[in-house]
Scaffold this motif. Structure first.
Motif, mmCIF file in Angstrom:
data_model
loop_
_atom_site.group_PDB
_atom_site.id
_atom_site.type_symbol
_atom_site.label_atom_id
_atom_site.label_comp_id
_atom_site.label_asym_id
_atom_site.label_seq_id
_atom_site.Cartn_x
_atom_site.Cartn_y
_atom_site.Cartn_z
ATOM 1 N N VAL A 83 0.850 -1.187 0.000
ATOM 2 C CA VAL A 83 0.000 0.000 0.000
ATOM 3 C C VAL A 83 0.887 1.239 0.000
ATOM 4 O O VAL A 83 1.857 1.310 0.748
ATOM 5 N N ILE A 84 0.532 2.196 -0.838
ATOM 6 C CA ILE A 84 1.284 3.445 -0.949
ATOM 7 C C ILE A 84 0.384 4.571 -0.441
ATOM 8 O O ILE A 84 -0.817 4.600 -0.749
ATOM 9 N N GLU A 85 0.966 5.480 0.327
ATOM 10 C CA GLU A 85 0.206 6.594 0.889
ATOM 11 C C GLU A 85 -0.493 7.368 -0.226
ATOM 12 O O GLU A 85 0.065 7.557 -1.313
ATOM 13 N N ASP A 86 -1.707 7.855 0.052
ATOM 14 C CA ASP A 86 -2.519 8.530 -0.963
ATOM 15 C C ASP A 86 -1.818 9.729 -1.592
ATOM 16 O O ASP A 86 -1.850 9.903 -2.808
ATOM 17 N N ASN A 87 -1.160 10.563 -0.755
ATOM 18 C CA ASN A 87 -0.520 11.753 -1.321
ATOM 19 C C ASN A 87 0.634 11.376 -2.257
ATOM 20 O O ASN A 87 0.848 12.008 -3.289
ATOM 21 N N LEU B 19 0.802 8.483 -3.908
ATOM 22 C CA LEU B 19 0.160 7.877 -5.073
ATOM 23 C C LEU B 19 -0.305 8.963 -6.051
ATOM 24 O O LEU B 19 -0.196 8.807 -7.268
ATOM 25 N N LYS B 20 -0.783 10.094 -5.516
ATOM 26 C CA LYS B 20 -1.207 11.214 -6.366
ATOM 27 C C LYS B 20 -0.008 11.817 -7.109
ATOM 28 O O LYS B 20 -0.118 12.163 -8.285
ATOM 29 N N GLN B 21 1.126 11.933 -6.412
ATOM 30 C CA GLN B 21 2.332 12.450 -7.065
ATOM 31 C C GLN B 21 2.768 11.531 -8.204
ATOM 32 O O GLN B 21 3.111 11.998 -9.298
ATOM 33 N N ILE B 22 2.743 10.235 -7.945
ATOM 34 C CA ILE B 22 3.129 9.256 -8.967
ATOM 35 C C ILE B 22 2.142 9.313 -10.126
ATOM 36 O O ILE B 22 2.520 9.271 -11.296
ATOM 37 N N SER B 23 0.860 9.441 -9.789
ATOM 38 C CA SER B 23 -0.182 9.551 -10.797
ATOM 39 C C SER B 23 0.066 10.754 -11.706
ATOM 40 O O SER B 23 -0.027 10.644 -12.934
ATOM 41 N N ASN B 24 0.400 11.876 -11.109
ATOM 42 C CA ASN B 24 0.690 13.084 -11.899
ATOM 43 C C ASN B 24 1.931 12.895 -12.759
ATOM 44 O O ASN B 24 1.972 13.323 -13.905
ATOM 45 N N SER B 25 2.927 12.258 -12.209
ATOM 46 C CA SER B 25 4.177 12.052 -12.934
ATOM 47 C C SER B 25 3.992 11.124 -14.126
ATOM 48 O O SER B 25 4.455 11.403 -15.228
ATOM 49 N N LEU B 26 3.315 9.997 -13.901
ATOM 50 C CA LEU B 26 3.133 9.003 -14.965
ATOM 51 C C LEU B 26 1.901 9.280 -15.824
ATOM 52 O O LEU B 26 1.692 8.622 -16.836
#
Length: 136
Positions: A46-50, A52-59
């Motif tokens: 499990v990855i922390e939500d904040n 995960l959002k950074q990774i989401s924005n990056s990818l």
């Protein structure tokens, strides 16, 4: 027994599908990141939500993709639906009202849409990397 989604493995899958190296993702996430930290991140269930959002924005991948994608479940659904080209349960269960071929086609269309998004994102990342190389 319900199988848990491994978010770190999903980050790795999508990152690899985009052809992005761990170092590049680390660079995109900021100074505190390096290849080793990305490797450790990809091992986390499990990855922390904040984050995960950074990774989401990056990818440029929706957060939900990391949270919900289960490759094994997708394979199980397909393999349990078909048996040598024939429906399992066909003619055996009169209440069977889901057409597995329609569901399969819907899933293929979604995969096609996601692949197009991934290709677009990959092209954008290539442009950014090319710009970074030019600026060096």
């Amino acid at each position: 027994m319900e199988q848990k989604i491994h978010q770190g493995r999903n980050v790795k899958r999508f990152r690899e599908m985009l052809g992005i190296k761990q170092e590049a993702l680390a660079f995109d996430l900021g100074e505190d990141w390096n290849q080793k930290k990305i490797s450790l991140l990809e091992q986390k269930d499990v990855i922390e939500d904040n984050l995960l959002k950074q990774i989401s924005n990056s990818l440029k991948i929706p957060v939900e993709a990391f949270q919900n994608f289960d490759e094994e479940q997708a394979i199980n659904i397909i393999s349990n639906t078909f048996d040598n080209g024939a429906y399992l349960n066909a003619g055996q269960n009169p209440t069977f009202n889901v057409n597995p071929i329609e569901k399969w086609i819907e899933a293929l269309e979604e995969i096609k849409r996601l692949n197009l998004e991934l290709l677009k994102t990959k092209d954008e990342h290539i442009k950014v990397l090319e710009k970074l190389l030019k600026d060096k």
